[in-house]
Design a protein around this motif. Structure first.
Motif, PDB file in Angstrom:
ATOM      1  N   UNK A 189      61.077  55.262  48.467  1.00 15.32           N
ATOM      2  CA  UNK A 189      60.963  56.723  48.551  1.00 15.32           C
ATOM      3  C   UNK A 189      62.281  57.448  48.310  1.00 15.32           C
ATOM      4  N   UNK A 190      63.316  56.714  47.937  1.00 16.27           N
ATOM      5  CA  UNK A 190      64.645  57.311  47.739  1.00 16.27           C
ATOM      6  C   UNK A 190      64.581  58.507  46.789  1.00 16.27           C
ATOM      7  N   UNK A 191      64.047  58.306  45.602  1.00 15.76           N
ATOM      8  CA  UNK A 191      64.024  59.388  44.604  1.00 15.76           C
ATOM      9  C   UNK A 191      63.062  60.498  45.014  1.00 15.76           C
ATOM     10  N   UNK A 192      61.928  60.135  45.596  1.00 19.15           N
ATOM     11  CA  UNK A 192      60.957  61.146  46.009  1.00 19.15           C
ATOM     12  C   UNK A 192      61.528  62.059  47.087  1.00 19.15           C
ATOM     13  N   UNK A 193      62.332  61.497  47.978  1.00 17.05           N
ATOM     14  CA  UNK A 193      62.892  62.282  49.079  1.00 17.05           C
ATOM     15  C   UNK A 193      64.120  63.075  48.657  1.00 17.05           C
ATOM     16  N   UNK A 194      64.847  62.604  47.638  1.00 23.39           N
ATOM     17  CA  UNK A 194      66.046  63.321  47.208  1.00 23.39           C
ATOM     18  C   UNK A 194      67.062  63.426  48.327  1.00 23.39           C
TER      19      UNK A 194
ATOM     20  N   UNK B 221      72.148  44.946  52.468  1.00 22.41           N
ATOM     21  CA  UNK B 221      71.004  45.641  53.064  1.00 22.41           C
ATOM     22  C   UNK B 221      71.286  47.115  53.308  1.00 22.41           C
ATOM     23  N   UNK B 222      72.569  47.472  53.412  1.00 21.12           N
ATOM     24  CA  UNK B 222      72.931  48.873  53.621  1.00 21.12           C
ATOM     25  C   UNK B 222      72.857  49.624  52.305  1.00 21.12           C
ATOM     26  N   UNK B 223      71.639  49.857  51.834  1.00 23.00           N
ATOM     27  CA  UNK B 223      71.447  50.444  50.504  1.00 23.00           C
ATOM     28  C   UNK B 223      71.954  51.884  50.483  1.00 23.00           C
ATOM     29  N   UNK B 224      72.625  52.241  49.396  1.00 22.58           N
ATOM     30  CA  UNK B 224      73.043  53.612  49.198  1.00 22.58           C
ATOM     31  C   UNK B 224      71.903  54.445  48.643  1.00 22.58           C
ATOM     32  N   UNK B 225      71.894  55.737  48.958  1.00 22.82           N
ATOM     33  CA  UNK B 225      70.825  56.624  48.505  1.00 22.82           C
ATOM     34  C   UNK B 225      71.415  57.911  47.962  1.00 22.82           C
ATOM     35  N   UNK B 226      70.609  58.585  47.124  1.00 25.84           N
ATOM     36  CA  UNK B 226      71.010  59.875  46.555  1.00 25.84           C
ATOM     37  C   UNK B 226      72.391  59.765  45.905  1.00 25.84           C
ATOM     38  N   UNK B 227      72.611  58.685  45.142  1.00 23.56           N
ATOM     39  CA  UNK B 227      73.855  58.367  44.436  1.00 23.56           C
ATOM     40  C   UNK B 227      74.926  57.751  45.331  1.00 23.56           C
TER      41      UNK B 227
ATOM     42  N   UNK C  60      75.835  54.473  51.919  1.00 27.04           N
ATOM     43  CA  UNK C  60      76.340  55.834  51.783  1.00 27.04           C
ATOM     44  C   UNK C  60      75.285  56.786  51.239  1.00 27.04           C
ATOM     45  N   UNK C  61      75.546  58.071  51.376  1.00 26.51           N
ATOM     46  CA  UNK C  61      74.633  59.121  50.909  1.00 26.51           C
ATOM     47  C   UNK C  61      75.410  60.062  49.997  1.00 26.51           C
ATOM     48  N   UNK C  62      74.918  60.253  48.785  1.00 23.03           N
ATOM     49  CA  UNK C  62      75.519  61.223  47.873  1.00 23.03           C
ATOM     50  C   UNK C  62      76.691  60.640  47.086  1.00 23.03           C
ATOM     51  N   UNK C  63      77.085  61.370  46.056  1.00 22.10           N
ATOM     52  CA  UNK C  63      78.169  60.955  45.166  1.00 22.10           C
ATOM     53  C   UNK C  63      79.491  60.853  45.940  1.00 22.10           C
ATOM     54  N   UNK C  64      80.139  59.675  45.943  1.00 25.98           N
ATOM     55  CA  UNK C  64      81.398  59.535  46.678  1.00 25.98           C
ATOM     56  C   UNK C  64      82.486  60.503  46.224  1.00 25.98           C
ATOM     57  N   UNK C  65      82.449  60.865  44.927  1.00 24.41           N
ATOM     58  CA  UNK C  65      83.486  61.767  44.424  1.00 24.41           C
ATOM     59  C   UNK C  65      83.224  63.214  44.836  1.00 24.41           C
ATOM     60  N   UNK C  66      82.116  63.449  45.521  1.00 28.40           N
ATOM     61  CA  UNK C  66      81.869  64.761  46.107  1.00 28.40           C
ATOM     62  C   UNK C  66      82.339  64.863  47.551  1.00 28.40           C
TER      63      UNK C  66
END
Length: 654
Positions: A383-388, A506-512, A594-600
């Motif tokens: 559901x990663x992409x669906x949830x954004x 297992x610690x999957x990153x989401x939203x980039x 992590x959540x979101x682009x690290x460079x942000x």
């Protein structure tokens, strides 16, 4: 397997939302006004917490006292189809199985056979979920000669027999090796102990002097719950009490349905793995998660999941159900209290005989949470992409339970379980901020045993509990850092180590966001772990690992340091580790996603992480494009961001 919690009396009004009912319609549906129904719903949640407090305060067993390894629930009567309106705040992996556990146990025993003061017990994973140490204790509540409710506690017993003291091992091959199985049986009859049942348990279980007083404590907590429910009925009436049960369950069902309505329709899928079973590393088990969402309904299909494992890493179907609701509560419906109604809009397809729906006798169930954690991770990933922006990063993935036992110099046996492995670790980041780094994993919600309590219970010294630098998944919000724990054992001992998720992150990153690190476990022999006469701890420098014995992880075969491109060391290559005094185990958990682009990420937040040693100076540049200068160990207050160099670094990376 299709789940439902809709009793016949609920269906007539299912087309009208609770919030749209006027006062008369509400009273007609629930037999009470809104205020009374709300008071009784809150009181039921108070009752289960009050029951739990008694266990925490009085338990002898470390697994109850120090780990919160139990849960208390309330269920409605058979004519309402045993709805569950209130659960405790302790072990989450229990509450999703408890409504079926009560229904299955009572129906098999016979609802009409119960009397006031009775307590039923059952622990069969295929009847009631979880594993044999997790015994269900169920007490009926009578009013005017009929059963109107049930109070229940599922509580982990320190031992239930089997071939491994305390039970925690992934090497057991069938139900006979996992321990004593109890079909629905009376433990108390009209308040009096049933001697044959107590004899059955205590004749088959180790550590009876601890188990017996714990059972007595559980019985008193059940009696307390019964008294408090009777007080509620005496004050508000049976119609209002049963109406409040329906109201709590309906509210939960509506909340989940509304949350599902906000999820885009579609077909989403994921495939997650478990490293191996307890025989060899030739089979990497796969959990297939296929999600189909239409309107307010959701179907999750586990077809395509690997056949049941050769050892007890399997889960039963009820455990799979529980994992599904936990994942969805985390992702889309986190605020409404859980009840059995949360499943009303969810259908499950669970073919029998898979690693998440094992059948006896060879589909042994014990380490069920390791497999169901893959379900939770699979739903998160699917559901990663669906949830954004609402996506949630993965956690450390495995409880890494360490089970040890031995004999003290005076001849007294000892056992330590779920205290000195990698049982606590990081969560994944969310849109709301960075993740915590020292928690139970997503389906547990357990306490962390105090170091002083551990060292008073077993002959061991906890030398280190710290975070691992550069292990957290990078992101605009950082995942939690991996945890490193060193434990020195002072006597001869035998150990079972159970890290089942070090082969992949297992610690999957989401939203980039990026995934966290992979963990590992090492055994330091006495000559390597020797700390006697030294002022410092066993080093963490890479050179120290050359003299260790790898227990689990993907490691460089020569240096024995973690290396994602290295060789996988299988956790049960030595099924039982026999150690001499002064041997040490080191556990490193996986890192959180992590959540979101690290460079942000705000450069000052990266600088703070360097100062706090979550991130190294080199990691700040590589993962975040932030140039940090200074010495975080000798001059943490002098650490700062080089603003111009950071702008150049991010421009080049972008």
């Amino acid at each position: 397997m299709t789940t439902t919690d809709t009793a016949p009396s609920d269906t007539a009004h299912s087309d009208i939302a609770i919030r749209d009912l006027d006062d008369a319609e509400f009273r007609a549906r629930y037999g009470a006004d809104r205020f009374t129904a709300s008071v009784l719903g809150n009181r039921m949640r108070y009752i289960v917490e009050h029951m739990s407090t008694g266990i925490l305060r009085n338990a002898f067993s470390l697994i109850l006292r120090d780990w919160y390894d139990f849960n208390a629930t309330i269920s409605g009567p058979p004519e309402q189809n045993y709805p569950m309106p209130a659960v405790g705040k302790s072990l989450a992996a229990f509450f999703g199985t408890m409504s079926e556990a009560v229904r299955n146990t009572v129906e098999e025993f016979g609802p009409g056979e119960l009397r006031e003061g009775d307590v039923l017990v059952s622990n069969d994973p295929y009847r009631v979920g979880n594993h044999v140490n997790d015994v269900c204790f169920i007490r009926p509540v009578f009013h005017e000669g009929r059963v109107v409710s049930y109070v229940s506690i599922r509580a982990h017993q320190l031992d239930m027999g089997g071939i491994v003291p305390a039970g925690f091992s992934a090497t057991k091959r069938n139900v006979y090796e996992t321990g004593l199985v109890i079909a629905p049986t009376l433990l108390y009859r009209e308040g009096a102990p049933v001697r044959s049942t107590f004899n059955l348990i205590l004749d088959n279980a180790r550590f009876g002097p601890i188990i017996l007083p714990d059972i007595k404590t559980i019985n008193q907590s059940l009696a307390l719950g019964e008294r408090l429910i009777r007080q509620s009925i005496e004050r508000y009436g049976i119609e209002a009490f049963h109406g409040a049960i329906r109201y709590a369950v309906d509210s939960s069902a509506e909340s989940m349905a509304m949350a599902l309505a906000g999820l885009p329709d579609g077909h989403y899928s994921s495939r997650e793995s478990i490293d191996a079973d307890g025989i060899d590393d030739t089979v990497q088990y796969e959990v297939a998660v296929d999600v189909r969402k239409v309107g307010e309904r959701l179907e999750i299909d586990f077809s395509g999941t690997s056949p049941q494992a050769r050892t007890c890493i399997n889960a039963a179907a009820l455990d799979a159900k529980c994992a599904v609701v936990m994942a969805l509560k985390f992702l889309i419906d986190p605020t409404e209290p859980y009840t059995s109604g949360a499943f009303r809009s969810i259908d499950l397809v669970i073919p029998p005989g898979t690693v998440v729906s094992a059948v006896p006798p060879d589909g042994a169930v014990f380490m069920y949470w390791e497999t169901t954690q893959a379900i939770i991770r699979g739903i998160f990933r699917a559901l990663d992409k669906a949830l954004g922006e609402r996506a949630v990063g993965g956690d450390y993935g495995s409880l890494n339970i360490h089970n040890a036992n031995g004999v003290l110099p005076g001849g007294m046996p000892w056992v330590g379980t779920a205290q000195c492995g990698g049982e606590h670790g990081p969560w994944g980041a969310t849109r709301h901020g960075d993740a915590d780094s020292y928690q139970s994993f997503y389906q547990v919600n357990a306490l962390d045993p105090a170091t002083e309590a551990i060292e008073s219970d077993i002959p061991a010294v906890v030398l280190r509990k710290e975070y691992v630098i550069d292990s957290a998944g990078a992101g605009r919000h950082r995942g939690g850092a991996a945890v490193r724990k060193d434990t020195l054992y002072l006597t001869d001992a035998e150990h079972w180590s159970n890290p089942l998720s070090t082969r992949t992150a297992t610690g999957i990153g989401v939203n980039e966001g990026r995934s966290g690190s992979q963990g590992a476990v090492w055994l330091f022999p006495p000559e390597v772990a020797d700390v006697r006469g030294r002022a410092d701890l066993v080093d963490t420098d890479p050179s120290v690992y050359a003299g260790t014995i790898p227990v689990a992880g993907v490691l460089d075969p020569d240096t024995k340091t973690t290396d994602p491109a290295g060789r996988y060391f299988y956790f049960a290559s030595t099924p039982v580790w026999h150690t001499a005094p002064q041997s040490m185990f080191r556990y490193e958990t996986n890192g959180g996603g992590g959540w979101g682009d690290p460079f942000g990420r705000d450069p000052q937040d990266v600088c703070d992480d360097v100062r706090d040693e979550y991130v190294s100076i080199a990691g700040a540049l590589a993962d975040y494009g932030v140039v940090v200068v200074g010495d975080p160990q000798r001059d943490p207050e002098g650490v700062r961001v080089d603003v111009e160099a950071t702008a150049r670094a991010r421009a080049v990376a972008g």
